[in-house]
Scaffold this motif. Structure first.
Motif, PDB file in Angstrom:
ATOM      1  N   LYS A  67      -4.367   5.829   4.849  1.00  0.00           N
ATOM      2  CA  LYS A  67      -3.274   5.213   4.088  1.00  0.00           C
ATOM      3  C   LYS A  67      -3.834   4.279   3.016  1.00  0.00           C
ATOM      4  O   LYS A  67      -3.376   4.295   1.867  1.00  0.00           O
ATOM      5  CB  LYS A  67      -2.324   4.448   5.010  1.00  0.00           C
ATOM      6  CG  LYS A  67      -1.438   5.337   5.827  1.00  0.00           C
ATOM      7  CD  LYS A  67      -0.530   4.524   6.741  1.00  0.00           C
ATOM      8  CE  LYS A  67       0.351   5.435   7.561  1.00  0.00           C
ATOM      9  NZ  LYS A  67       1.196   4.708   8.511  1.00  0.00           N
ATOM     10  N   ALA A  68      -4.801   3.477   3.386  1.00  0.00           N
ATOM     11  CA  ALA A  68      -5.405   2.542   2.426  1.00  0.00           C
ATOM     12  C   ALA A  68      -6.045   3.296   1.268  1.00  0.00           C
ATOM     13  O   ALA A  68      -5.940   2.881   0.102  1.00  0.00           O
ATOM     14  CB  ALA A  68      -6.432   1.661   3.126  1.00  0.00           C
ATOM     15  N   GLU A  69      -6.660   4.412   1.582  1.00  0.00           N
ATOM     16  CA  GLU A  69      -7.333   5.230   0.577  1.00  0.00           C
ATOM     17  C   GLU A  69      -6.350   5.862  -0.408  1.00  0.00           C
ATOM     18  O   GLU A  69      -6.637   6.010  -1.586  1.00  0.00           O
ATOM     19  CB  GLU A  69      -8.119   6.320   1.320  1.00  0.00           C
ATOM     20  CG  GLU A  69      -8.938   7.240   0.467  1.00  0.00           C
ATOM     21  CD  GLU A  69      -9.631   8.272   1.349  1.00  0.00           C
ATOM     22  OE1 GLU A  69      -9.294   9.470   1.226  1.00  0.00           O
ATOM     23  OE2 GLU A  69     -10.482   7.871   2.164  1.00  0.00           O
ATOM     24  N   ARG A  70      -5.161   6.207   0.059  1.00  0.00           N
ATOM     25  CA  ARG A  70      -4.176   6.933  -0.757  1.00  0.00           C
ATOM     26  C   ARG A  70      -3.043   6.066  -1.290  1.00  0.00           C
ATOM     27  O   ARG A  70      -2.198   6.545  -2.042  1.00  0.00           O
ATOM     28  CB  ARG A  70      -3.591   8.075   0.072  1.00  0.00           C
ATOM     29  CG  ARG A  70      -4.647   9.065   0.502  1.00  0.00           C
ATOM     30  CD  ARG A  70      -4.085  10.117   1.394  1.00  0.00           C
ATOM     31  NE  ARG A  70      -5.171  10.859   2.026  1.00  0.00           N
ATOM     32  CZ  ARG A  70      -5.006  11.914   2.789  1.00  0.00           C
ATOM     33  NH1 ARG A  70      -3.793  12.364   3.010  1.00  0.00           N
ATOM     34  NH2 ARG A  70      -6.030  12.524   3.324  1.00  0.00           N
ATOM     35  N   ASP A  71      -3.034   4.804  -0.908  1.00  0.00           N
ATOM     36  CA  ASP A  71      -1.904   3.941  -1.249  1.00  0.00           C
ATOM     37  C   ASP A  71      -1.701   3.765  -2.748  1.00  0.00           C
ATOM     38  O   ASP A  71      -0.566   3.787  -3.223  1.00  0.00           O
ATOM     39  CB  ASP A  71      -2.040   2.584  -0.568  1.00  0.00           C
ATOM     40  CG  ASP A  71      -0.751   1.802  -0.618  1.00  0.00           C
ATOM     41  OD1 ASP A  71       0.312   2.394  -0.327  1.00  0.00           O
ATOM     42  OD2 ASP A  71      -0.794   0.608  -0.964  1.00  0.00           O
ATOM     43  N   SER A  72      -2.760   3.614  -3.504  1.00  0.00           N
ATOM     44  CA  SER A  72      -2.589   3.400  -4.944  1.00  0.00           C
ATOM     45  C   SER A  72      -2.006   4.633  -5.628  1.00  0.00           C
ATOM     46  O   SER A  72      -1.182   4.516  -6.541  1.00  0.00           O
ATOM     47  CB  SER A  72      -3.905   2.973  -5.607  1.00  0.00           C
ATOM     48  OG  SER A  72      -4.856   4.001  -5.526  1.00  0.00           O
ATOM     49  N   ARG A  97       4.548  11.358   0.519  1.00  0.00           N
ATOM     50  CA  ARG A  97       5.329  10.596   1.490  1.00  0.00           C
ATOM     51  C   ARG A  97       5.507  11.341   2.808  1.00  0.00           C
ATOM     52  O   ARG A  97       5.497  10.742   3.875  1.00  0.00           O
ATOM     53  CB  ARG A  97       6.689  10.259   0.881  1.00  0.00           C
ATOM     54  CG  ARG A  97       7.415   9.172   1.621  1.00  0.00           C
ATOM     55  CD  ARG A  97       8.614   8.752   0.820  1.00  0.00           C
ATOM     56  NE  ARG A  97       9.359   7.722   1.492  1.00  0.00           N
ATOM     57  CZ  ARG A  97      10.570   7.343   1.117  1.00  0.00           C
ATOM     58  NH1 ARG A  97      11.147   7.905   0.078  1.00  0.00           N
ATOM     59  NH2 ARG A  97      11.198   6.401   1.750  1.00  0.00           N
ATOM     60  N   TRP A 133       2.668  10.784   5.118  1.00  0.00           N
ATOM     61  CA  TRP A 133       2.327   9.373   5.335  1.00  0.00           C
ATOM     62  C   TRP A 133       2.282   8.982   6.808  1.00  0.00           C
ATOM     63  O   TRP A 133       1.367   8.290   7.254  1.00  0.00           O
ATOM     64  CB  TRP A 133       3.296   8.474   4.564  1.00  0.00           C
ATOM     65  CG  TRP A 133       2.754   7.113   4.329  1.00  0.00           C
ATOM     66  CD1 TRP A 133       3.155   5.953   4.946  1.00  0.00           C
ATOM     67  CD2 TRP A 133       1.698   6.743   3.455  1.00  0.00           C
ATOM     68  NE1 TRP A 133       2.420   4.898   4.482  1.00  0.00           N
ATOM     69  CE2 TRP A 133       1.512   5.356   3.556  1.00  0.00           C
ATOM     70  CE3 TRP A 133       0.886   7.451   2.571  1.00  0.00           C
ATOM     71  CZ2 TRP A 133       0.562   4.659   2.838  1.00  0.00           C
ATOM     72  CZ3 TRP A 133      -0.064   6.768   1.841  1.00  0.00           C
ATOM     73  CH2 TRP A 133      -0.227   5.381   1.979  1.00  0.00           C
ATOM     74  N   ARG A 190       0.018   6.817  -4.180  1.00  0.00           N
ATOM     75  CA  ARG A 190       1.425   6.847  -3.761  1.00  0.00           C
ATOM     76  C   ARG A 190       2.243   5.863  -4.589  1.00  0.00           C
ATOM     77  O   ARG A 190       3.321   6.197  -5.098  1.00  0.00           O
ATOM     78  CB  ARG A 190       1.533   6.509  -2.270  1.00  0.00           C
ATOM     79  CG  ARG A 190       2.965   6.519  -1.734  1.00  0.00           C
ATOM     80  CD  ARG A 190       2.973   6.177  -0.254  1.00  0.00           C
ATOM     81  NE  ARG A 190       2.462   4.843  -0.008  1.00  0.00           N
ATOM     82  CZ  ARG A 190       3.224   3.795   0.299  1.00  0.00           C
ATOM     83  NH1 ARG A 190       4.527   3.929   0.417  1.00  0.00           N
ATOM     84  NH2 ARG A 190       2.681   2.621   0.518  1.00  0.00           N
ATOM     85  N   THR A 191       1.724   4.662  -4.750  1.00  0.00           N
ATOM     86  CA  THR A 191       2.426   3.638  -5.536  1.00  0.00           C
ATOM     87  C   THR A 191       2.592   4.079  -6.985  1.00  0.00           C
ATOM     88  O   THR A 191       3.670   3.927  -7.570  1.00  0.00           O
ATOM     89  CB  THR A 191       1.664   2.300  -5.455  1.00  0.00           C
ATOM     90  OG1 THR A 191       1.620   1.880  -4.092  1.00  0.00           O
ATOM     91  CG2 THR A 191       2.327   1.228  -6.301  1.00  0.00           C
ATOM     92  N   ARG A 208      -4.730   4.394   9.447  1.00  0.00           N
ATOM     93  CA  ARG A 208      -4.753   3.214   8.575  1.00  0.00           C
ATOM     94  C   ARG A 208      -5.727   3.373   7.400  1.00  0.00           C
ATOM     95  O   ARG A 208      -5.410   3.033   6.269  1.00  0.00           O
ATOM     96  CB  ARG A 208      -5.116   1.977   9.394  1.00  0.00           C
ATOM     97  CG  ARG A 208      -4.994   0.684   8.601  1.00  0.00           C
ATOM     98  CD  ARG A 208      -5.260  -0.518   9.437  1.00  0.00           C
ATOM     99  NE  ARG A 208      -4.474  -0.407  10.666  1.00  0.00           N
ATOM    100  CZ  ARG A 208      -4.615  -1.169  11.712  1.00  0.00           C
ATOM    101  NH1 ARG A 208      -5.504  -2.126  11.716  1.00  0.00           N
ATOM    102  NH2 ARG A 208      -3.877  -1.016  12.784  1.00  0.00           N
ATOM    103  N   HIS A 224       5.249   6.701  -7.192  1.00  0.00           N
ATOM    104  CA  HIS A 224       6.556   6.073  -6.978  1.00  0.00           C
ATOM    105  C   HIS A 224       7.006   5.346  -8.252  1.00  0.00           C
ATOM    106  O   HIS A 224       8.166   5.455  -8.660  1.00  0.00           O
ATOM    107  CB  HIS A 224       6.468   5.110  -5.800  1.00  0.00           C
ATOM    108  CG  HIS A 224       7.790   4.741  -5.213  1.00  0.00           C
ATOM    109  ND1 HIS A 224       7.907   4.295  -3.918  1.00  0.00           N
ATOM    110  CD2 HIS A 224       9.032   4.728  -5.710  1.00  0.00           C
ATOM    111  CE1 HIS A 224       9.178   4.036  -3.665  1.00  0.00           C
ATOM    112  NE2 HIS A 224       9.872   4.285  -4.746  1.00  0.00           N
TER     113      HIS A 224
END
Length: 133
Positions: free
Chosen positions: A66-71, A55, A58, A73-74, A63, A77
């Motif tokens: 972020k798209a590459e690492r979003d899963s 985070r 972040w 991070r989710t 962009r 979380h």
């Protein structure tokens, strides 16, 4: 990008440092010296530290990054929320009230409570970081 704590306080469902301290103190009180609760808390802090690292960077990502690492991070979380719930469930089974868990809120009641739990996870990592000197 330069950000401030004051900016954060204007976001929905934010927590003041004093409120996070209060929640943490209630959590620690519920845990006490119970070895199983301490173990769950340790797992929570471990996950919170990993989440805080994700985070923290972040706002520095573009962009595509972020798209590459979003899963990831989710997923991290989600793990934090599971650990909060595990710890609360366990201490309640030990006769504690776990009001700290209710203070964090539930995603079902307000989607911003998910962010609030992430905020508090970052606080746990912050406290550990300060004490690791």
């Amino acid at each position: 990008m330069i950000t401030t704590y004051e900016e954060y306080l204007y976001t929905e469902c934010s927590l003041t440092l004093e409120k996070m301290q209060d929640i943490h103190n209630k959590m620690i009180s519920d845990i006490g010296t119970d070895a199983d609760a301490i173990e769950i808390y340790g797992e929570l802090v471990d996950t919170a530290t990993k989440y805080a690292a994700i985070r923290t960077e972040w706002l520095l990502l573009n962009r595509e990054e972020k798209a590459e690492r979003d899963s990831k991070r989710t997923s991290c979380h989600d793990s934090i929320i599971i650990k909060f719930n595990m710890l609360a469930r366990y201490v309640r089974m030990q006769g504690k009230d776990a009001t700290w868990r209710d203070c964090l809120g539930y995603e079902e009641d307000n989607p911003y409570n998910r962010k609030r739990m992430g905020d508090f996870a970052c606080y746990l990592a912050f406290v550990n970081g300060l004490n690791a000197r």
